[in-house]
Structures are given as C-alpha cells and as structure tokens.
Design an enzyme around this catalytic site. Structure first.
Site, PDB file in Angstrom:
ATOM      1  N   LYS A   1      28.011  25.126  25.779  1.00 36.86           N
ATOM      2  CA  LYS A   1      29.255  25.872  25.881  1.00 36.86           C
ATOM      3  C   LYS A   1      30.582  25.029  26.003  1.00 36.86           C
ATOM      4  O   LYS A   1      31.391  25.798  26.008  1.00 36.86           O
ATOM      5  CB  LYS A   1      29.008  26.315  28.009  1.00 36.86           C
ATOM      6  CG  LYS A   1      30.256  27.067  28.197  1.00 36.86           C
ATOM      7  CD  LYS A   1      30.785  26.304  29.686  1.00 36.86           C
ATOM      8  CE  LYS A   1      29.617  25.159  30.787  1.00 36.86           C
ATOM      9  NZ  LYS A   1      30.846  24.483  31.134  1.00 36.86           N
TER      10      LYS A   1
ATOM     11  N   LYS B   1      39.369  18.517  30.511  1.00 34.53           N
ATOM     12  CA  LYS B   1      38.186  18.304  30.909  1.00 34.53           C
ATOM     13  C   LYS B   1      37.712  18.652  29.487  1.00 34.53           C
ATOM     14  O   LYS B   1      36.202  17.545  29.114  1.00 34.53           O
ATOM     15  CB  LYS B   1      37.456  19.141  31.446  1.00 34.53           C
ATOM     16  CG  LYS B   1      36.194  19.149  31.786  1.00 34.53           C
ATOM     17  CD  LYS B   1      35.191  18.965  32.571  1.00 34.53           C
ATOM     18  CE  LYS B   1      33.934  18.066  32.086  1.00 34.53           C
ATOM     19  NZ  LYS B   1      32.818  16.500  32.300  1.00 34.53           N
TER      20      LYS B   1
ATOM     21  N   THR C   1      33.492  23.474  35.067  1.00 34.38           N
ATOM     22  CA  THR C   1      34.592  23.542  33.889  1.00 34.38           C
ATOM     23  C   THR C   1      34.822  24.483  33.320  1.00 34.38           C
ATOM     24  O   THR C   1      33.173  25.362  32.180  1.00 34.38           O
ATOM     25  CB  THR C   1      33.100  22.460  33.316  1.00 34.38           C
ATOM     26  OG1 THR C   1      32.947  21.092  33.459  1.00 34.38           O
ATOM     27  CG2 THR C   1      33.953  21.888  31.419  1.00 34.38           C
TER      28      THR C   1
HETATM   29  N1  NDP Z   1      25.739  18.117  34.928  1.00 37.63           N
HETATM   30  C1  NDP Z   1      26.609  17.274  34.596  1.00 37.63           C
HETATM   31  O1  NDP Z   1      26.187  16.383  34.131  1.00 37.63           O
HETATM   32  C2  NDP Z   1      27.843  17.913  34.155  1.00 37.63           C
HETATM   33  C3  NDP Z   1      28.008  19.484  34.470  1.00 37.63           C
HETATM   34  N2  NDP Z   1      29.171  20.472  35.210  1.00 37.63           N
HETATM   35  C4  NDP Z   1      29.984  21.584  34.806  1.00 37.63           C
HETATM   36  O2  NDP Z   1      29.721  21.330  36.222  1.00 37.63           O
HETATM   37  C5  NDP Z   1      29.119  23.200  36.441  1.00 37.63           C
HETATM   38  C6  NDP Z   1      28.266  23.272  36.685  1.00 37.63           C
HETATM   39  O3  NDP Z   1      27.319  22.717  36.067  1.00 37.63           O
HETATM   40  P1  NDP Z   1      26.049  21.818  36.594  1.00 37.63           P
HETATM   41  O4  NDP Z   1      25.531  21.858  38.424  1.00 37.63           O
HETATM   42  O5  NDP Z   1      25.441  21.221  35.754  1.00 37.63           O
HETATM   43  O6  NDP Z   1      25.462  23.483  36.300  1.00 37.63           O
HETATM   44  P2  NDP Z   1      23.619  24.045  37.127  1.00 37.63           P
HETATM   45  O7  NDP Z   1      22.892  25.174  36.029  1.00 37.63           O
HETATM   46  O8  NDP Z   1      22.400  23.097  37.690  1.00 37.63           O
HETATM   47  O9  NDP Z   1      23.914  24.913  38.294  1.00 37.63           O
HETATM   48  C7  NDP Z   1      24.972  25.971  38.401  1.00 37.63           C
HETATM   49  C8  NDP Z   1      25.425  26.825  39.520  1.00 37.63           C
HETATM   50  O10 NDP Z   1      25.660  27.512  38.652  1.00 37.63           O
HETATM   51  C9  NDP Z   1      25.047  29.152  39.108  1.00 37.63           C
HETATM   52  N3  NDP Z   1      25.539  30.273  38.804  1.00 37.63           N
HETATM   53  C10 NDP Z   1      25.539  29.910  37.752  1.00 37.63           C
HETATM   54  N4  NDP Z   1      25.248  31.856  36.958  1.00 37.63           N
HETATM   55  C11 NDP Z   1      25.813  32.489  38.417  1.00 37.63           C
HETATM   56  C12 NDP Z   1      26.002  33.648  38.716  1.00 37.63           C
HETATM   57  N5  NDP Z   1      25.811  34.698  37.503  1.00 37.63           N
HETATM   58  N6  NDP Z   1      26.257  34.587  39.746  1.00 37.63           N
HETATM   59  C13 NDP Z   1      26.570  33.098  40.568  1.00 37.63           C
HETATM   60  N7  NDP Z   1      26.261  31.735  40.082  1.00 37.63           N
HETATM   61  C14 NDP Z   1      25.608  31.608  39.155  1.00 37.63           C
HETATM   62  C15 NDP Z   1      23.565  28.916  40.146  1.00 37.63           C
HETATM   63  O11 NDP Z   1      23.254  29.158  40.475  1.00 37.63           O
HETATM   64  P3  NDP Z   1      21.918  29.498  40.959  1.00 37.63           P
HETATM   65  O12 NDP Z   1      21.348  28.505  41.341  1.00 37.63           O
HETATM   66  O13 NDP Z   1      21.646  30.541  41.547  1.00 37.63           O
HETATM   67  O14 NDP Z   1      21.709  29.558  39.297  1.00 37.63           O
HETATM   68  C16 NDP Z   1      24.616  27.350  40.183  1.00 37.63           C
HETATM   69  O15 NDP Z   1      24.904  26.869  41.761  1.00 37.63           O
HETATM   70  C17 NDP Z   1      29.502  23.489  35.021  1.00 37.63           C
HETATM   71  O16 NDP Z   1      30.580  24.490  35.070  1.00 37.63           O
HETATM   72  C18 NDP Z   1      29.168  22.183  34.300  1.00 37.63           C
HETATM   73  O17 NDP Z   1      29.400  22.203  32.580  1.00 37.63           O
HETATM   74  C19 NDP Z   1      30.628  18.599  35.338  1.00 37.63           C
HETATM   75  C20 NDP Z   1      30.113  17.826  35.149  1.00 37.63           C
HETATM   76  C21 NDP Z   1      29.197  17.370  34.272  1.00 37.63           C
HETATM   77  O1  SSN Z   2      30.566  17.801  31.738  1.00 34.05           O
HETATM   78  C1  SSN Z   2      29.829  16.917  32.397  1.00 34.05           C
HETATM   79  C2  SSN Z   2      29.874  15.385  31.674  1.00 34.05           C
HETATM   80  C3  SSN Z   2      28.700  14.061  31.678  1.00 34.05           C
HETATM   81  C4  SSN Z   2      29.599  13.106  31.550  1.00 34.05           C
HETATM   82  O2  SSN Z   2      30.572  12.868  31.709  1.00 34.05           O
HETATM   83  O3  SSN Z   2      28.903  12.580  31.840  1.00 34.05           O
END
Ligand code: NDP
Ligand code: SSN
Length: 361
Positions: A307, A239, A164
C-alpha cells in the site's frame, strides 16, 4: 516550511528498557536532572494528571504547557495501535479505546482503558483522539464516515491521525475535522511493532502547531523523536518517501540473499558481512536471520508495505518524479500478495523471487 526536531533523550535516564512506562504524574524534568534536554522541556513538568481543565483553555495556554489534558481517545488497535495505546495507559493517561473488532479492546480495558462503541463517542468524550488505521479507506471511514470521529469533534478538541495515508487523504480528513472547529495533526510513524512496544517510534507530524505542542508529551510517551514538518501533507509525504526506500531496500536484500545461496554461499554469512559494512541496516540484521529460514513473523504486514509503495508512486506521479526502482519493487510486492502473503511480514517479499513462485505467475 517550518521544520523542527526534538529527541527526548531524557528518557534514557529513567529505565534501561522503556522510561516512559514511568508514571506520568512522576515525570518532571529539570535542567539539573537532564542537562541534555531541549530548552523548552527544561524545568517544565512534562505533564500533570489528572487535572481536567477545558482543552480549549489549555490549547490557548500551550506556550506554558504546565498542564495538559489527560482525556485521550485511541481508534484502531492493530499491531501498532495496541502497544501505542498501552504505553499511554501505562504512563497514567486516561484513555478511551475503540476498534472495529471489539475483542482487540479487551486487553486494554484490562489495563484500565474505557471503551465506547463508536469513533464518534470516543471523540465526543475525549480532548484528543489518536487514530491508527490500516489504510486511506479505513482512515477516512473512521474519521469521516457514519458514526465517525468528526461527528464527535468540536472546538477545543484535537484529532491526531498516526496512520500511514497519502497526502490527499490526510487533507480530506483534516478538512472534515477542522470543519467542526477542532484542530488536526497528521503524525504517521517510522518504526515497527517492537519500537511501538518500547515507546521508540519516530513521529512525522504536520498540521496545527498548537495541537503539536499540546500533544508532544504524549508523542514522547510513544516515541523517541518527533519532527514537525509544517503544512498538512508534509508528514504523509515524508512517511511515504521513507517507506518507499524501505520497500526497495528489502527487495534488494532479498535478491542478494537468494543470489548468495544460488552461487553456493551461506546467506547467513552474507547477513553478517552486510551488518559490518557501509550498507548495514538494523532492518537487515533484524529480519535477515529469519528470512534465511523462510520465516516471516509479522511486524509490518506485507499488504501495508505494498500500500505504501502504491501511495508513494502516486506521490511521485503528482510531481512527475521518475521512480523506476520503486515501480519494479511494487510489482514484486503485488506478486507476493497474489500468493497469499499479505498478512505475513513484508520480508516475505523474498518468496516472490523464489523460482517456484516465479513460474506460477
Ligand atoms: N506494523 C508496522 O510496522 C507499521 C505500520 N504502520 C502503519 O500503521 C497503520 C496500522 O498498521 P498496523 O497496526 O500494522 O495494521 P493492522 O492491520 O494490524 O491494524 C489495522 C487497524 O485498522 C483497522 N481497520 C482496518 N480496516 C478498517 C475499517 N474498514 N474500518 C475500521 N477499522 C479498520 C483494524 O481493525 P480490525 O482489528 O477490526 O481489523 C486495525 O485496528 C497502517 O497505516 C500502517 O501502514 C506504520 C508504521 C509501522
Ligand atoms: O510503516 C512501517 C515502517 C516500519 C519501520 O519503520 O520499521
């Protein structure tokens, strides 16, 4: 703007829990098997593996889609990326993974994933690379930075960013990828940890239509529906609008829970009442009971919700749209962050409304 929507309802026929854990090689649909399947899927093998043709030749033949490439890369194995990649692996795809913190790759390697040590190497060794990163900064860094994926891209390959991010960031990444001759698709997802585990995400895609066509079978492994929204930026914008609404809904729900308690009502009963009426939402029913107990097991980290509000406000600013509710909501999430709740679930925003925290700010 071209818009299309496909729901892979056929998945309901496979297994009650998650049809898409079926072997990919075994997934072949026909209209007699699945009368409700969209026309372009009928009588079409969803994909066959492992038949390694050059990706570019497959892209040019994407109209028939009787074979699609199976060398997939996945960058970013957090809460969302890990189950998404797992579903690809469990469906029989050939997946190469990378994550900044290497240990998060280990469970996927155990399931059969390959590992390489940079995004560049992932992109170089795969036909299609998916990226699920935390925020605009990390998405740009992983795609365009030193050892970034763009360095490994070339004509015939595709990059699908499911993170996102804001419109400007997505266009920046798109520009860097396309400068290599590769194709780009933004495909942020609606749906959280459980839908990611169950292959029930909703993809909001935009960008190269031929790449969309090519990766659709993979999106269908990870998700329950997909929208193609036209030009790059439209998926990101959609989104952000969805998450702006979601963040405000959660803040409003939090106010209601606390008010009900203050006036002597049982907030658990409020959760039940809400669940039966017009404002019922799966989110309230799912998170309400734990919020009542002041528990916030992380599915969607609060820092990511803030964010998204910040980015949605930027989007609104870009078109001079008034969004006072989202602006006030964003402030509340900032208060929650300042009290160390960043890594809790976003439902922990309720803590920012509790008297103790209010007096500390
Ligand atoms: N969780 C949710 O319900 C949802 C999340 N999203 C979106 O999806 C994306 C991921 O979310 P989510 O999986 O929850 O987040 P997490 O915080 O669990 O994971 C984030 C990921 O990004 C990596 N990362 C962060 N900073 C860096 C960097 N500087 N360089 C390289 N890698 C980096 C992390 O690596 P490391 O493991 O090394 O920290 C990890 O793999 C976000 O944009 C979020 O807004 C969308 C829908 C639903
Ligand atoms: O970006 C996060 C979305 C979470 C959701 O759709 O439930």
């Amino acid at each position: 703007m071209a818009v299309s929507w496909v729901s892979w309802s056929s998945k309901l026929l496979c297994s009650p829990q998650n049809t898409k854990t079926c072997s990919a090689a075994a997934i072949t649909m026909s209209s007699s098997f699945c009368p409700s399947l969209p026309t372009h899927f009928k009588s079409t093998p969803i994909f066959s593996i492992p038949k390694f043709q050059s990706f570019s030749s497959l892209i040019s033949a994407s109209a028939t889609k009787d074979e699609i490439p199976a060398r997939l890369g996945f960058l970013g194995l957090g809460i969302m990326g890990s189950p998404m990649a797992q579903n690809l692996i469990k469906s029989g795809c050939d997946v190469t993974v990378w994550n900044r913190t290497k240990s998060k790759c280990d469970p996927l390697i155990s399931l059969g994933a390959k590992y390489v040590s940079t995004p560049e190497e992932v992109a170089a060794s795969c036909d299609i690379t998916f990226a699920m990163l935390a925020d605009p900064e990390s998405a740009v860094d992983v795609a365009c930075g030193k050892n970034g994926a763009a360095n490994g891209m070339s004509p015939g390959k595709g990059y699908v960013d499911v993170s996102t991010v804001d419109v400007t960031t997505s266009k920046l990444i798109c520009g860097n990828i396309k400068a290599t001759g590769a194709l780009f698709l933004e495909a942020p997802v609606s749906g959280s940890k459980k839908p990611a585990e169950d292959g029930q995400l909703i993809f909001l895609t935009a960008g190269d239509k031929s790449l969309y066509d090519t990766v659709s079978p993979f999106l269908d492994i990870m998700g329950k529906s997909r929208f193609y929204l036209g030009d790059v930026g439209n998926g990101a914008a959609m989104k952000l609008v969805v998450n702006m609404i979601m963040g405000s809904m959660m803040a409003s729900f939090s106010e209601g829970l606390l008010l009900s308690e203050k006036v002597g009502l049982d907030p658990s009963v409020l959760v039940e009442v809400v669940s039966q009426g017009a404002i019922s939402a799966p989110m309230f029913s799912m998170k309400g009971p734990s919020m009542v107990q002041s528990k916030y097991p992380t599915a969607f980290p609060l820092k990511h919700q803030q964010k998204d509000l910040r980015l949605a406000l930027g989007l609104a600013e870009s078109v001079s749209q008034s969004t006072p509710i989202a602006a006030a909501t964003n402030e509340l999430y900032k208060v929650a962050k300042s009290h160390g709740l960043s890594d809790h679930d976003f439902s922990a925003v309720i803590e920012a409304l509790k008297a103790k925290l209010q007096t500390q700010t």
